[in-house]
Design a protein around this motif. Structure first.
Motif, PDB file in Angstrom:
ATOM      1  N   MET A   1      10.367 -29.589 -19.066  1.00 45.30           N
ATOM      2  CA  MET A   1      10.843 -29.924 -20.405  1.00 45.30           C
ATOM      3  C   MET A   1      12.190 -30.641 -20.339  1.00 45.30           C
ATOM      4  O   MET A   1      12.420 -31.646 -21.029  1.00 45.30           O
ATOM      5  CB  MET A   1      10.988 -28.667 -21.261  1.00 45.30           C
ATOM      6  CG  MET A   1      11.658 -28.914 -22.607  1.00 45.30           C
ATOM      7  SD  MET A   1      11.905 -27.412 -23.576  1.00 45.30           S
ATOM      8  CE  MET A   1      13.066 -26.520 -22.536  1.00 45.30           C
ATOM      9  N   ILE A   2      13.095 -30.139 -19.513  1.00 41.66           N
ATOM     10  CA  ILE A   2      14.421 -30.750 -19.405  1.00 41.66           C
ATOM     11  C   ILE A   2      14.314 -32.159 -18.828  1.00 41.66           C
ATOM     12  O   ILE A   2      14.966 -33.096 -19.310  1.00 41.66           O
ATOM     13  CB  ILE A   2      15.350 -29.855 -18.561  1.00 41.66           C
ATOM     14  CG1 ILE A   2      15.585 -28.517 -19.287  1.00 41.66           C
ATOM     15  CG2 ILE A   2      16.689 -30.558 -18.295  1.00 41.66           C
ATOM     16  CD1 ILE A   2      16.326 -27.479 -18.469  1.00 41.66           C
ATOM     17  N   THR A   3      13.462 -32.332 -17.817  1.00 44.73           N
ATOM     18  CA  THR A   3      13.220 -33.667 -17.259  1.00 44.73           C
ATOM     19  C   THR A   3      12.661 -34.601 -18.324  1.00 44.73           C
ATOM     20  O   THR A   3      13.092 -35.759 -18.455  1.00 44.73           O
ATOM     21  CB  THR A   3      12.243 -33.584 -16.068  1.00 44.73           C
ATOM     22  OG1 THR A   3      12.823 -32.788 -15.032  1.00 44.73           O
ATOM     23  CG2 THR A   3      11.932 -34.970 -15.508  1.00 44.73           C
ATOM     24  N   ASP A   4      11.691 -34.095 -19.098  1.00 48.10           N
ATOM     25  CA  ASP A   4      11.093 -34.903 -20.175  1.00 48.10           C
ATOM     26  C   ASP A   4      12.140 -35.336 -21.196  1.00 48.10           C
ATOM     27  O   ASP A   4      12.162 -36.502 -21.621  1.00 48.10           O
ATOM     28  CB  ASP A   4      10.008 -34.094 -20.901  1.00 48.10           C
ATOM     29  CG  ASP A   4       8.759 -33.871 -20.057  1.00 48.10           C
ATOM     30  OD1 ASP A   4       8.597 -34.571 -19.040  1.00 48.10           O
ATOM     31  OD2 ASP A   4       7.958 -32.982 -20.423  1.00 48.10           O
ATOM     32  N   PHE A   5      13.009 -34.407 -21.595  1.00 47.53           N
ATOM     33  CA  PHE A   5      14.053 -34.750 -22.562  1.00 47.53           C
ATOM     34  C   PHE A   5      14.999 -35.799 -21.986  1.00 47.53           C
ATOM     35  O   PHE A   5      15.490 -36.665 -22.719  1.00 47.53           O
ATOM     36  CB  PHE A   5      14.833 -33.500 -22.982  1.00 47.53           C
ATOM     37  CG  PHE A   5      14.120 -32.625 -23.985  1.00 47.53           C
ATOM     38  CD1 PHE A   5      12.822 -32.890 -24.383  1.00 47.53           C
ATOM     39  CD2 PHE A   5      14.753 -31.516 -24.531  1.00 47.53           C
ATOM     40  CE1 PHE A   5      12.160 -32.089 -25.303  1.00 47.53           C
ATOM     41  CE2 PHE A   5      14.109 -30.699 -25.465  1.00 47.53           C
ATOM     42  CZ  PHE A   5      12.803 -30.988 -25.848  1.00 47.53           C
ATOM     43  N   GLY A   6      15.274 -35.708 -20.688  1.00 47.75           N
ATOM     44  CA  GLY A   6      16.132 -36.706 -20.044  1.00 47.75           C
ATOM     45  C   GLY A   6      15.560 -38.105 -20.167  1.00 47.75           C
ATOM     46  O   GLY A   6      16.284 -39.072 -20.437  1.00 47.75           O
ATOM     47  N   GLN A   7      14.232 -38.214 -19.988  1.00 48.87           N
ATOM     48  CA  GLN A   7      13.572 -39.512 -20.109  1.00 48.87           C
ATOM     49  C   GLN A   7      13.464 -39.944 -21.566  1.00 48.87           C
ATOM     50  O   GLN A   7      13.727 -41.091 -21.917  1.00 48.87           O
ATOM     51  CB  GLN A   7      12.175 -39.441 -19.488  1.00 48.87           C
ATOM     52  CG  GLN A   7      12.169 -39.226 -17.996  1.00 48.87           C
ATOM     53  CD  GLN A   7      10.750 -39.209 -17.447  1.00 48.87           C
ATOM     54  OE1 GLN A   7       9.902 -38.443 -17.899  1.00 48.87           O
ATOM     55  NE2 GLN A   7      10.493 -40.047 -16.461  1.00 48.87           N
TER      56      GLN A   7
ATOM     57  N   TRP B   1      21.581 -30.287 -15.419  1.00 51.37           N
ATOM     58  CA  TRP B   1      21.135 -28.975 -15.893  1.00 51.37           C
ATOM     59  C   TRP B   1      20.051 -28.393 -15.002  1.00 51.37           C
ATOM     60  O   TRP B   1      20.074 -27.195 -14.675  1.00 51.37           O
ATOM     61  CB  TRP B   1      20.664 -29.055 -17.350  1.00 51.37           C
ATOM     62  CG  TRP B   1      21.788 -28.769 -18.289  1.00 51.37           C
ATOM     63  CD1 TRP B   1      22.508 -29.670 -19.020  1.00 51.37           C
ATOM     64  CD2 TRP B   1      22.367 -27.485 -18.541  1.00 51.37           C
ATOM     65  NE1 TRP B   1      23.497 -29.027 -19.723  1.00 51.37           N
ATOM     66  CE2 TRP B   1      23.438 -27.685 -19.456  1.00 51.37           C
ATOM     67  CE3 TRP B   1      22.092 -26.204 -18.102  1.00 51.37           C
ATOM     68  CZ2 TRP B   1      24.222 -26.642 -19.922  1.00 51.37           C
ATOM     69  CZ3 TRP B   1      22.872 -25.145 -18.570  1.00 51.37           C
ATOM     70  CH2 TRP B   1      23.919 -25.375 -19.458  1.00 51.37           C
ATOM     71  N   ASN B   2      19.120 -29.225 -14.577  1.00 48.09           N
ATOM     72  CA  ASN B   2      18.082 -28.722 -13.684  1.00 48.09           C
ATOM     73  C   ASN B   2      18.661 -28.268 -12.347  1.00 48.09           C
ATOM     74  O   ASN B   2      18.219 -27.269 -11.774  1.00 48.09           O
ATOM     75  CB  ASN B   2      16.991 -29.774 -13.478  1.00 48.09           C
ATOM     76  CG  ASN B   2      15.899 -29.704 -14.535  1.00 48.09           C
ATOM     77  OD1 ASN B   2      15.759 -28.689 -15.223  1.00 48.09           O
ATOM     78  ND2 ASN B   2      15.136 -30.766 -14.683  1.00 48.09           N
ATOM     79  N   ASP B   3      19.658 -28.991 -11.871  1.00 48.32           N
ATOM     80  CA  ASP B   3      20.312 -28.585 -10.614  1.00 48.32           C
ATOM     81  C   ASP B   3      21.031 -27.252 -10.781  1.00 48.32           C
ATOM     82  O   ASP B   3      20.954 -26.375  -9.905  1.00 48.32           O
ATOM     83  CB  ASP B   3      21.304 -29.662 -10.160  1.00 48.32           C
ATOM     84  CG  ASP B   3      20.619 -30.926  -9.643  1.00 48.32           C
ATOM     85  OD1 ASP B   3      19.396 -30.865  -9.389  1.00 48.32           O
ATOM     86  OD2 ASP B   3      21.302 -31.960  -9.523  1.00 48.32           O
TER      87      ASP B   3
ATOM     88  N   LEU C   1      18.775 -19.894 -10.232  1.00 44.80           N
ATOM     89  CA  LEU C   1      17.505 -19.215  -9.976  1.00 44.80           C
ATOM     90  C   LEU C   1      17.440 -18.727  -8.536  1.00 44.80           C
ATOM     91  O   LEU C   1      17.052 -17.583  -8.269  1.00 44.80           O
ATOM     92  CB  LEU C   1      16.339 -20.168 -10.269  1.00 44.80           C
ATOM     93  CG  LEU C   1      14.933 -19.661  -9.929  1.00 44.80           C
ATOM     94  CD1 LEU C   1      14.598 -18.403 -10.731  1.00 44.80           C
ATOM     95  CD2 LEU C   1      13.890 -20.754 -10.175  1.00 44.80           C
ATOM     96  N   SER C   2      17.824 -19.582  -7.604  1.00 45.87           N
ATOM     97  CA  SER C   2      17.829 -19.197  -6.189  1.00 45.87           C
ATOM     98  C   SER C   2      18.774 -18.031  -5.945  1.00 45.87           C
ATOM     99  O   SER C   2      18.443 -17.074  -5.228  1.00 45.87           O
ATOM    100  CB  SER C   2      18.240 -20.409  -5.333  1.00 45.87           C
ATOM    101  OG  SER C   2      18.336 -20.045  -3.973  1.00 45.87           O
TER     102      SER C   2
END
Length: 266
Positions: free
Chosen positions: A117-123, A134-136, A142-143
């Motif tokens: 979703m975050i990747t999609d919003f970026g595009q 944000w994904n990073d 998460l890790s």
């Protein structure tokens, strides 16, 4: 931006000649994400449940709730795009809104869906750098959390979301995904998405170690804890922040820290 075709999480194709400039968000957690992606100036309409960031309720147009919206208010705002979610908003609402403009629908069951979703919003909104940041951050957090939780023993839980009738989180939803991540075994995982609960059967159906009472959508209080506690006996009752377990988007970053503190108290 050249004409671009993008696919939302329902698999529906959308074509855009320019990046949408006038956004209405009908999903509280996604309103927060859009803000965190630096899109505050483009957001023109939100729901009454969009409580973060706090100042939005005084500067953005309220167009209803998540299950009931004011179509005329939305139409008058002349949006380029309306952001919805499969779980938060009904199919009927989405179909009616498509008569006004493009409706982009997200469907978040897993953490992987959240990254997508975050990747999609970026595009979609031409903010790829912020989306990647944000994904990073979320991937790192998460890790780190997986490392924190790896040696924690599994515990059986019941996660209550509603009263009259009593309902719990079951399977195939984001809450259950986060319960699993926390090494919590959801005793209602095989009972559907949001099963109704007979309190007198709770021990027979799984005998949980922990009973989580969420702050939303129903704000559980001590009286419900007492009522449920009559049937759970040894289970520990814990009031939990429902936003941390059910909000997707950028909220996950805060959720991982919340979960760490929660485990230290259990």
């Amino acid at each position: 931006m050249k004409q671009k075709t993008l696919t939302d999480q329902l698999g529906i194709f959308h074509s855009f000649e320019t990046s949408p400039k006038r956004i209405i968000s009908l999903v509280p957690s996604q309103t927060e994400l859009l803000y965190d992606l630096g899109l505050e100036d483009r957001i023109i309409g939100i729901t009454k449940f969009c409580v973060n960031p706090y100042h939005f309720k005084s500067v953005k147009k309220i167009v209803g709730g998540t299950k009931k919206v004011h179509y005329e208010k939305i139409r008058l705002l002349q949006p380029d795009i309306i952001i919805c979610n499969k779980e938060e908003n009904t199919q009927e609402i989405v179909e009616e809104l498509r008569k006004i403009c493009t409706v982009w629908v997200t469907d978040i069951i897993t953490i992987e869906d959240n990254f997508q979703m975050i990747t999609d919003f970026g595009q979609l909104f031409n903010c790829r750098t912020e989306a990647q940041k944000w994904n990073d951050k979320l991937a790192f957090a998460l890790s780190d959390f997986k490392n924190f939780i790896k040696d924690k023993p599994a515990k059986k839980v019941a996660y209550f979301i509603w009263k009259d009738p009593f309902m719990a989180a079951g399977s195939n939803n984001f809450i259950n995904e986060l319960l699993r991540l926390n090494h919590f075994h959801n005793i209602y995982e095989n009972k559907g998405r949001y099963p109704e609960i007979e309190l007198k059967k709770i021990r027979l159906e799984g005998d949980p170690d922990l009973v989580f009472l969420s702050s939303e959508p129903f704000p559980f209080k001590e009286e419900e804890a007492f009522e449920i506690g009559r049937f759970t006996h040894h289970a520990k009752t814990v009031f939990v922040d429902g936003e941390m377990f059910s909000w997707h988007g950028s909220r996950l970053l805060k959720a991982f820290e919340y979960f760490k503190k929660m485990h230290l108290k259990l």
